[in-house]
Scaffold this active site. Structure first.
Site, short mmCIF file in Angstrom:
data_model
loop_
_atom_site.label_atom_id
_atom_site.label_comp_id
_atom_site.label_asym_id
_atom_site.label_seq_id
_atom_site.Cartn_x
_atom_site.Cartn_y
_atom_site.Cartn_z
N ASN A 1 55.01 55.30 19.97
CA ASN A 1 55.70 54.07 20.37
C ASN A 1 56.71 53.65 19.30
O ASN A 1 57.83 53.23 19.60
CB ASN A 1 54.67 52.97 20.61
CG ASN A 1 55.29 51.59 20.74
OD1 ASN A 1 55.01 50.71 19.94
ND2 ASN A 1 56.14 51.41 21.74
N CYS B 1 53.33 51.45 29.51
CA CYS B 1 52.78 50.12 29.24
C CYS B 1 53.87 49.06 29.32
O CYS B 1 54.94 49.21 28.73
CB CYS B 1 52.13 50.12 27.86
SG CYS B 1 51.49 48.50 27.35
N HIS C 1 43.70 55.19 22.04
CA HIS C 1 44.37 56.27 22.78
C HIS C 1 43.47 56.93 23.81
O HIS C 1 43.95 57.61 24.71
CB HIS C 1 44.86 57.34 21.80
CG HIS C 1 45.91 56.85 20.86
ND1 HIS C 1 45.76 56.89 19.49
CD2 HIS C 1 47.12 56.30 21.08
CE1 HIS C 1 46.84 56.39 18.92
NE2 HIS C 1 47.68 56.03 19.86
N GLU D 1 46.55 60.41 23.16
CA GLU D 1 46.45 59.87 24.52
C GLU D 1 46.65 60.95 25.56
O GLU D 1 45.92 61.01 26.57
CB GLU D 1 47.49 58.77 24.73
CG GLU D 1 47.44 58.16 26.13
CD GLU D 1 48.58 57.21 26.42
OE1 GLU D 1 49.01 57.16 27.59
OE2 GLU D 1 49.06 56.53 25.49
N SER E 1 51.89 48.40 17.93
CA SER E 1 50.62 48.39 17.20
C SER E 1 50.74 47.97 15.74
O SER E 1 49.73 47.89 15.03
CB SER E 1 50.00 49.80 17.25
OG SER E 1 50.90 50.75 16.69
N HIS F 1 49.76 64.55 21.35
CA HIS F 1 49.39 63.14 21.16
C HIS F 1 47.97 62.90 21.69
O HIS F 1 47.58 63.43 22.74
CB HIS F 1 50.38 62.24 21.89
CG HIS F 1 50.26 60.79 21.53
ND1 HIS F 1 49.31 59.97 22.10
CD2 HIS F 1 50.96 60.02 20.66
CE1 HIS F 1 49.44 58.75 21.60
NE2 HIS F 1 50.43 58.75 20.72
N SER G 1 53.42 57.23 14.86
CA SER G 1 53.33 56.35 16.03
C SER G 1 54.37 56.76 17.07
O SER G 1 55.58 56.69 16.82
CB SER G 1 53.57 54.89 15.62
OG SER G 1 53.76 54.08 16.76
N THR H 1 51.63 56.28 28.03
CA THR H 1 51.97 54.85 28.14
C THR H 1 53.05 54.37 27.18
O THR H 1 53.60 53.29 27.37
CB THR H 1 50.71 53.98 27.92
OG1 THR H 1 50.18 54.25 26.61
CG2 THR H 1 49.66 54.28 28.97
#
Length: 234
Positions: free
Chosen positions: A165, A135, A7, A59, A207, A57, A163, A95
């Site tokens: 994502n 991403c 991240h 990131e 991931s 988060h 997560s 992302t």
């Protein structure tokens, strides 16, 4: 030694490690590194930075750090009212966020700019850019994962509870198949989920490790789904 996870981290982490003489092992995702560099470039050129993402988060903390903490973070279309378009502005994204929402936010900010008719403020606000930094591995899965969800009677989605994502992809899968269930570990599997199911699909976050997906598949086949039925992974 200190390991920087995928991240990424804000510049202050690197500075502090250097002060303490700590060796850094930098495992920041190359995609995230590129976003950090682009944000830093625009910030140093005097742009207001807006980040579509989740403020807490890891990131996003790293991205905001490129702006000395000055970036505006919004997580939904409804929060665009928080963005003051009285200076040149660039919109970026965490992302792992949803691409459709990113473009909806971009369009909403563009509409706000059109409504500004206050001389020099209008002139500055027109300098607006939107950089789609989601991403490709995340956004590229959208169509395939929707098809996968529709092609199975039941879907088991495997990911960590935190997560970002995983949450985005799970919502996509569940929108296509109401019999979608989120698990973090095989201990969470429920027999009732598989009643009457002819096909079971297993998928997860970008991931999610393949070995965990395989472990879930084996457990479902062993305990819940007869050999005559189908379990497939995506």
């Amino acid at each position: 030694r200190i390991l920087i996870r995928a991240h990424g981290e804000p510049p202050s982490t690197y500075s502090r490690a250097e002060e303490l003489g700590i060796t850094i092992i930098d495992a920041t995702c190359p995609v995230v590194t590129k976003v950090q560099e682009r944000i830093r470039k625009f910030f140093l050129e005097g742009f207001q930075i807006v980040v579509f993402g989740k403020k807490e988060h890891a990131e996003v903390i790293g991205l905001v750090g490129q702006t000395q903490g000055q970036a505006v973070v919004i997580k939904s279309l409804e929060e665009t009212d928080r963005v003051q378009l009285n200076r040149k502005t660039v919109l970026f994204s965490q992302t792992t966020m949803d691409k459709a929402t990113f473009y909806a936010i971009r369009d909403a900010l563009k509409a706000k700019i059109k409504d500004l008719v206050v001389g020099s403020i209008e002139d500055e606000a027109i300098d607006f850019h939107a950089k789609d930094t989601i991403c490709g591995q995340v956004s590229g899965r959208d169509k395939k994962i929707r098809e996968f969800a529709r092609s199975n009677d039941v879907v088991v989605f495997v990911a960590g509870r935190h997560s970002s994502n995983g949450k985005v992809l799970f919502d996509i899968v569940r929108s296509e198949n109401a019999r979608t269930h989120f698990i973090e570990d095989i201990a969470e599997l429920e027999p009732a989920w598989f009643a009457g199911a002819g096909t079971v699909g297993i998928t997860g976050a970008t991931s999610t490790p393949q070995w965990l997906m395989e472990r879930v598949r084996q457990e479902i086949e062993r305990r819940y789904v007869p050999a005559t039925e189908s379990v497939q992974s995506s």
